[in-house]
Design an enzyme around this catalytic site. Sequence first.
Site, mmCIF file in Angstrom:
data_model
loop_
_atom_site.group_PDB
_atom_site.id
_atom_site.type_symbol
_atom_site.label_atom_id
_atom_site.label_comp_id
_atom_site.label_asym_id
_atom_site.label_seq_id
_atom_site.Cartn_x
_atom_site.Cartn_y
_atom_site.Cartn_z
ATOM 1 N N ASP A 177 66.987 16.142 87.842
ATOM 2 C CA ASP A 177 67.615 16.084 89.161
ATOM 3 C C ASP A 177 68.157 17.456 89.540
ATOM 4 O O ASP A 177 69.263 17.839 89.175
ATOM 5 C CB ASP A 177 68.747 15.045 89.153
ATOM 6 C CG ASP A 177 69.404 14.897 90.516
ATOM 7 O OD1 ASP A 177 68.854 15.447 91.506
ATOM 8 O OD2 ASP A 177 70.464 14.235 90.605
ATOM 9 N N ARG A 180 69.709 6.285 94.300
ATOM 10 C CA ARG A 180 69.738 5.047 95.093
ATOM 11 C C ARG A 180 68.436 4.845 95.863
ATOM 12 O O ARG A 180 68.069 3.718 96.170
ATOM 13 C CB ARG A 180 70.964 5.065 96.029
ATOM 14 C CG ARG A 180 70.967 6.167 97.045
ATOM 15 C CD ARG A 180 72.357 6.424 97.638
ATOM 16 N NE ARG A 180 73.240 7.135 96.708
ATOM 17 C CZ ARG A 180 74.495 7.452 96.964
ATOM 18 N NH1 ARG A 180 75.064 7.086 98.099
ATOM 19 N NH2 ARG A 180 75.221 8.109 96.070
ATOM 20 N N ASP A 223 69.122 12.538 83.570
ATOM 21 C CA ASP A 223 69.235 11.644 84.734
ATOM 22 C C ASP A 223 68.252 10.469 84.671
ATOM 23 O O ASP A 223 68.172 9.675 85.599
ATOM 24 C CB ASP A 223 69.041 12.456 86.027
ATOM 25 C CG ASP A 223 69.856 11.898 87.193
ATOM 26 O OD1 ASP A 223 70.829 11.164 86.948
ATOM 27 O OD2 ASP A 223 69.499 12.199 88.351
ATOM 28 N N LYS A 264 71.625 21.405 93.704
ATOM 29 C CA LYS A 264 72.857 21.415 92.923
ATOM 30 C C LYS A 264 73.209 22.844 92.536
ATOM 31 O O LYS A 264 72.314 23.667 92.321
ATOM 32 C CB LYS A 264 72.664 20.621 91.614
ATOM 33 C CG LYS A 264 72.654 19.120 91.766
ATOM 34 C CD LYS A 264 72.540 18.448 90.404
ATOM 35 C CE LYS A 264 72.475 16.937 90.534
ATOM 36 N NZ LYS A 264 73.693 16.341 91.074
ATOM 37 N N LYS A 310 67.283 3.744 86.559
ATOM 38 C CA LYS A 310 67.052 4.994 87.281
ATOM 39 C C LYS A 310 66.415 5.979 86.315
ATOM 40 O O LYS A 310 66.989 6.308 85.278
ATOM 41 C CB LYS A 310 68.374 5.566 87.818
ATOM 42 C CG LYS A 310 68.267 7.005 88.342
ATOM 43 C CD LYS A 310 69.578 7.542 88.906
ATOM 44 C CE LYS A 310 69.482 9.024 89.265
ATOM 45 N NZ LYS A 310 70.751 9.585 89.790
ATOM 46 N N ASP A 334 70.360 14.919 97.260
ATOM 47 C CA ASP A 334 70.921 14.769 95.911
ATOM 48 C C ASP A 334 71.392 13.329 95.655
ATOM 49 O O ASP A 334 71.712 12.975 94.533
ATOM 50 C CB ASP A 334 72.068 15.767 95.720
ATOM 51 C CG ASP A 334 72.406 15.988 94.252
ATOM 52 O OD1 ASP A 334 71.603 15.563 93.385
ATOM 53 O OD2 ASP A 334 73.459 16.600 93.985
HETATM 54 N N1 BES Z 1 72.468 12.334 88.989
HETATM 55 C C1 BES Z 1 73.535 12.545 89.872
HETATM 56 C C2 BES Z 1 74.861 11.950 89.375
HETATM 57 C C3 BES Z 1 75.439 12.511 88.109
HETATM 58 C C4 BES Z 1 76.480 13.410 88.154
HETATM 59 C C5 BES Z 1 74.984 12.081 86.878
HETATM 60 C C6 BES Z 1 77.032 13.898 86.983
HETATM 61 C C7 BES Z 1 75.532 12.571 85.706
HETATM 62 C C8 BES Z 1 76.564 13.475 85.762
HETATM 63 C C9 BES Z 1 73.222 11.923 91.235
HETATM 64 O O1 BES Z 1 71.892 11.916 91.590
HETATM 65 C C10 BES Z 1 73.926 12.732 92.275
HETATM 66 O O2 BES Z 1 73.601 13.863 92.416
HETATM 67 N N2 BES Z 1 74.857 12.119 92.988
HETATM 68 C C11 BES Z 1 75.574 12.762 94.017
HETATM 69 C C12 BES Z 1 75.725 11.813 95.182
HETATM 70 C C13 BES Z 1 76.318 12.451 96.415
HETATM 71 C C14 BES Z 1 75.327 13.455 96.990
HETATM 72 C C15 BES Z 1 76.614 11.364 97.421
HETATM 73 C C16 BES Z 1 76.938 13.165 93.478
HETATM 74 O O3 BES Z 1 77.527 12.388 92.723
HETATM 75 O O4 BES Z 1 77.394 14.248 93.766
HETATM 76 ZN ZN ZN Z 2 70.523 11.889 90.028
HETATM 77 MN MN MN Z 3 71.265 13.699 92.534
#
Ligand code: BES
Ligand code: ZN
Ligand code: MN
Length: 478
Positions: free
Chosen positions: A252, A333, A270, A259, A247, A329
């Site tokens: 992000d 995936r 990220d 966010k 990835k 966000d």
């Molecule tokens: N890049 C983030 C995940 C992340 C969180 C990486 C903290 C490093 C530290 C990912 O893209 C994300 O935002 N995931 C969301 C998914 C949710 C919207 C289902 C999350 O984990 O909140």
């Molecule tokens: Zn991410």
């Molecule tokens: Mn994200």
Amino acid sequence: MLEPTAAAALPTDVDAVAVPVHDDLRAPDGAGPAPGPELLRRCGFEGKPGQAVILPGEDGRALVAVGVGAPGGFDAGSARAAGAALAGQCSHLRSVATTVLAAGPSAGGGAAPGLASALVEGALLAAYRYPGARRKPPVHDLEHLVVVGADQAELARGTVSARATSRARDWVNEPAGSMNPTRLAQVATELGAASGFAVEVWDEQRIAAERLGGILGVSAGSATPPRLVRLAYEPAGAVATVALVGKGITFDSGGLSLKPHEGMLTMKGDMGGAAAVLASVAAAAELGLPVRALGFLALAENMPSGSATRLGDVLIARNGTSIEVLNTDAEGRLVLADALSLAVEERPDAIVDVATLTGAKVIALGNDVTGVMGTSPDLVARVLAAGRAAGEPAWELPLVQEYRAQLDSEVADLRNVGTGRAAGSIMAGLFLREFVSDVPWAHLDIAGCEMAERSEGWLTKGGTGWAARTLVELLRAW
Ligand code: BES
Ligand code: ZN
Ligand code: MN
């Protein structure tokens, strides 16, 4: 960079000598002169791996006592901790010689395999500094590490895997304003030429022509275009083909599902999964491993704008699966859906993806353990063993079939998020599974592992280079 060399006996022309000391405050046989137990006790030294004290020695040289734990218990983990502690105590010196390997079991006269390389990894990684854009960049003065009783090939192996980690750290540490998809693809191209592996870069037009709808959807809101990078290290007589998928979200913001400030602060990291994949393919080539290693880097920036993907939009991934985007966000995936589909088309023996994928993984396992999911128990076992050997612990999470129905959509084949916040890491794993067909697959969720809040042991503050060594070890042990 700090350079390790092997020697049969202690040299005299060094600034310091580092000797191993067990937790009974005694040095093992053959370790050379160690400080007395009473003095060490007064220094608060207990002989634990990760502890080291520096004291005045003879002939104007400094004497460093390096903790190696209980007699008979010296392993790769304690060797890595010892190397890190040694480098930490000697940051102001130019050269150190060490007999630390005397603490371990010996095999056929030399040190047991894996100990010297782990020692060197610990030292090199603790000595890592990111220069950045500061007028006075931080420095670590240690240049020469002489390891008594080491095999030069072992030192070289440790150096290559530490360099892989250091490179991944550099790429994570570089600000997202400059480390964008174009730049990371360029870094890959240059590294491929230097280290001996092929690199193919697809630009935005090609990505569209190849129908990589996930990557296009994520990058739609960004002013900086996406890239898909394919790496190939193809040695003659390879025993297997392993496809690594990373990835690579260079920033992000969350997209329209923006966010909050705090959550966005570390999101230049990220692309940590793509960094680990790129660094490990380079290391495989540098080590000449007999495994064909393919790499797929899905590079995009996730931004909100008038052209960004909207909630409820439907994207079509490379393998034809339609995806309803209900949270922009959950973008990792989406780009991985395309990259995994491409990996499947090459029919490798295994696919391993690495991604900073879910905040839920941080809640479940914290910042120092990789979350692993997969369709092949054998492959998952290999990943867990590689993580253990590399000093990057990993723990398996289940792909709970009962939760799969949460990904059903009214308008597409899949939704990109579940219906609630429960089991967020597993929901992401179940989503990815839809794109791996019947190829044995393992998924490494390294969210939170890619950046450290403070330096400790071989980890330095900022980018950690997490999973690069796990992947190198996975390929090496194949
Ligand atoms: N890049 C983030 C995940 C992340 C969180 C990486 C903290 C490093 C530290 C990912 O893209 C994300 O935002 N995931 C969301 C998914 C949710 C919207 C289902 C999350 O984990 O909140
Ligand atoms: Zn991410
Ligand atoms: Mn994200």
